[in-house]
Scaffold this active site. Sequence first.
Site, short mmCIF file in Angstrom:
data_model
loop_
_atom_site.label_atom_id
_atom_site.label_comp_id
_atom_site.label_asym_id
_atom_site.label_seq_id
_atom_site.Cartn_x
_atom_site.Cartn_y
_atom_site.Cartn_z
N HIS A 193 42.46 37.28 -18.19
CA HIS A 193 42.09 37.72 -19.54
C HIS A 193 40.63 38.11 -19.62
O HIS A 193 40.25 39.00 -20.35
CB HIS A 193 42.45 36.65 -20.59
CG HIS A 193 41.82 35.32 -20.39
ND1 HIS A 193 40.50 35.09 -20.61
CD2 HIS A 193 42.34 34.15 -19.97
CE1 HIS A 193 40.23 33.84 -20.35
NE2 HIS A 193 41.34 33.23 -19.95
N GLU A 437 56.48 57.44 -6.28
CA GLU A 437 55.58 56.38 -5.82
C GLU A 437 56.13 55.65 -4.60
O GLU A 437 55.58 54.65 -4.16
CB GLU A 437 55.26 55.40 -6.96
CG GLU A 437 56.44 54.99 -7.79
CD GLU A 437 56.04 54.19 -9.04
OE1 GLU A 437 54.87 53.83 -9.20
OE2 GLU A 437 56.94 53.91 -9.84
N ASP A 461 51.25 52.68 -6.19
CA ASP A 461 52.36 52.22 -5.36
C ASP A 461 52.56 53.10 -4.14
O ASP A 461 52.89 52.60 -3.06
CB ASP A 461 53.65 52.17 -6.19
CG ASP A 461 53.71 50.90 -7.01
OD1 ASP A 461 53.45 49.82 -6.44
OD2 ASP A 461 53.97 50.98 -8.21
N CYS A 508 49.21 59.95 -12.10
CA CYS A 508 48.84 58.94 -13.10
C CYS A 508 48.38 57.63 -12.46
O CYS A 508 48.09 56.68 -13.17
CB CYS A 508 49.99 58.69 -14.07
SG CYS A 508 51.44 58.01 -13.26
C1 PEP Z 1 51.27 53.80 -9.81
O1 PEP Z 1 51.99 53.12 -9.07
O2 PEP Z 1 50.39 54.57 -9.40
C2 PEP Z 1 51.41 53.69 -11.27
C3 PEP Z 1 50.76 54.48 -12.09
O3 PEP Z 1 52.23 52.71 -11.73
P1 PEP Z 1 51.80 51.16 -11.85
O4 PEP Z 1 50.37 51.03 -11.48
O5 PEP Z 1 52.08 50.78 -13.24
O6 PEP Z 1 52.73 50.53 -10.86
MG MG Z 2 53.73 52.13 -9.87
#
Ligand code: PEP
Ligand code: MG
Length: 576
Positions: A193, A437, A461, A508
């Site tokens: 947190h 991913e 990932d 992303c």
């Molecule tokens: C990723 O794996 O890059 C992603 C955006 O998803 P998360 O980080 O939520 O697994």
């Molecule tokens: Mg991911």
Amino acid sequence: MTATVKGVGVSRGIAIGEAYVYRREQADVSQRFIRKSQHEKEIARFKKALKQAGKQLRDIKDQIAQNTPVDILAFIDTHLLMLEDPAFRDGTIQNIRTLSCNAEWALHKQGERLLQVFDDMDDPYLKTRRDDVLYVLQRIQNCLTNTPETQLDASKLAKHIIVADDLTPADTILIGHNNVAGFVTQYGTPLSHTAILASNLGIPAIVGAPDVCQQIKTGDMLILDGYDGVVHINPDDASLAHFRSLIRSESKRRAELKKLKGQPCVTLDKKPITLHANIDSPADIKQINKYDTTGVGLFRTEMLFIDQNQWPSEQQQFKFYKSALSKLKGMPLTIRTSDLGADKELQDTIDHGPMAHNPAMGLRAIRRCLKEPDLLTPQIRAILRASAFGPVLMMIPMLTNIEELDEVLQHVEQCKQQLRDSKVAFDESLPVGAMIEVPAAALAADAFASKLDFLSIGTNDLIQYCLALDRVDDEVNHLFNPLHPAVLQLIKMVIDAGKFAGIPVSLCGEMASDPKYTRLLLGMGLTYFSVQPNALLEIKHIINNSKINSLRPRVRKILQLYRADEIEQQVRKLNA
Ligand code: PEP
Ligand code: MG
């Protein structure tokens, strides 16, 4: 040479200031045997302490300012719920009876058992909840022993760097309102947190710095480097001058960046680039209009509900998505279906028996949803229903093979038919896309692209699976490298597959939020970035000052290199 302490930088930025070392008073707990006839009196004393601790927490909540991040309120609610949990209450009462001991000792023994459960967990997110258990235990002990609660002295906070073993939600609220320069704590991880709060407040911060309270005294001059996670203690003049000039250029740059708010995101050679935000918390949604974004490229739904004991119903999700859409005022919202499992788990799974041996490779994300349609169907229906109220896209995480995708698309079709049958409105052409991913999906990106409306590359990932290293394991974190040539090849394959199929491809993962990689990605053909809200302006600045036509041939050469260190060197030149 200046002494340093190293931890994990969780909020970027540099702070210089005097240390204020803050140690919380610890209750002195020792064992006392009591007679059987005293058991009930001791139990009553324990119950009174529980009540008192609850009142203290409710008082803190009442005193909190209106603009306090929702996450912090959620932490206090979690602590209040813990006070009512039988794990604290019944276990301690039983200890009083079976050990025939004082309430403090009974609670201490129960606390040891509870903390051990967390120590034995493999899941890194749940492990961070150990801090919450410890915090609640200490609060009850303080009530039992009449140990006064130590509080940060608000008058000493301004411009100081707080050095603490850990910070409670109450402490962090004070920090947020008193112009603190930065903070460093001994405990906590990037998922704790304290770390979440630091990035919410935009205060430079470091967590997990061993023995920091022993190494630093109140009044020591400190430089806190939140980029590298290093605290310099009583630095020499040369270091001070160096970091002061870094702060000056940082604040100048921030002022410049603010001017970009509302400006188009377009390269020097006039190529428009889509720049969207990643949304992880209700607080992000609340503040969406403060961010310089034209849409949400990743809405991590599981993060909204992770502190709850159950996955929410279709109606609860629908209401949440609909209200998020109303805040977005016509901007697109890419809702990712649940990515539960591995690093993101609901609280109630504590009771779900043994953890998977290798959760990142296990039943997570869409694998779990396909196995448990009760998780997937209400979510698909909620997303579809929300699509009647604004532009919504549905994104499926962690697809590995086309059979899985076919199964998901069948579920979507079934849900659509149910809604049609019951005359519930939804967007018939709601775009469905996949997160790429898993390396297998990247290698098969052409096939995925041929069946979907968009792709989004999840590098967090993708890198983990490509390089065979656990993204939350401190021991191998140093090997996590977006510039590994194999990672770059996979990203390029996905971008090219999207182009060939004529569908948008976004990125992303965290790589999109790191300014170090923006030009490389532009040169690889990426035209859609979805980034952390606090990185939006910085990434836009780089995009608006880049020329894709001149980046492309240079990046083509970089992609032919097969050593990550050489790639790194060339990327640095690209950014120079
Ligand atoms: C990723 O794996 O890059 C992603 C955006 O998803 P998360 O980080 O939520 O697994
Ligand atoms: Mg991911």
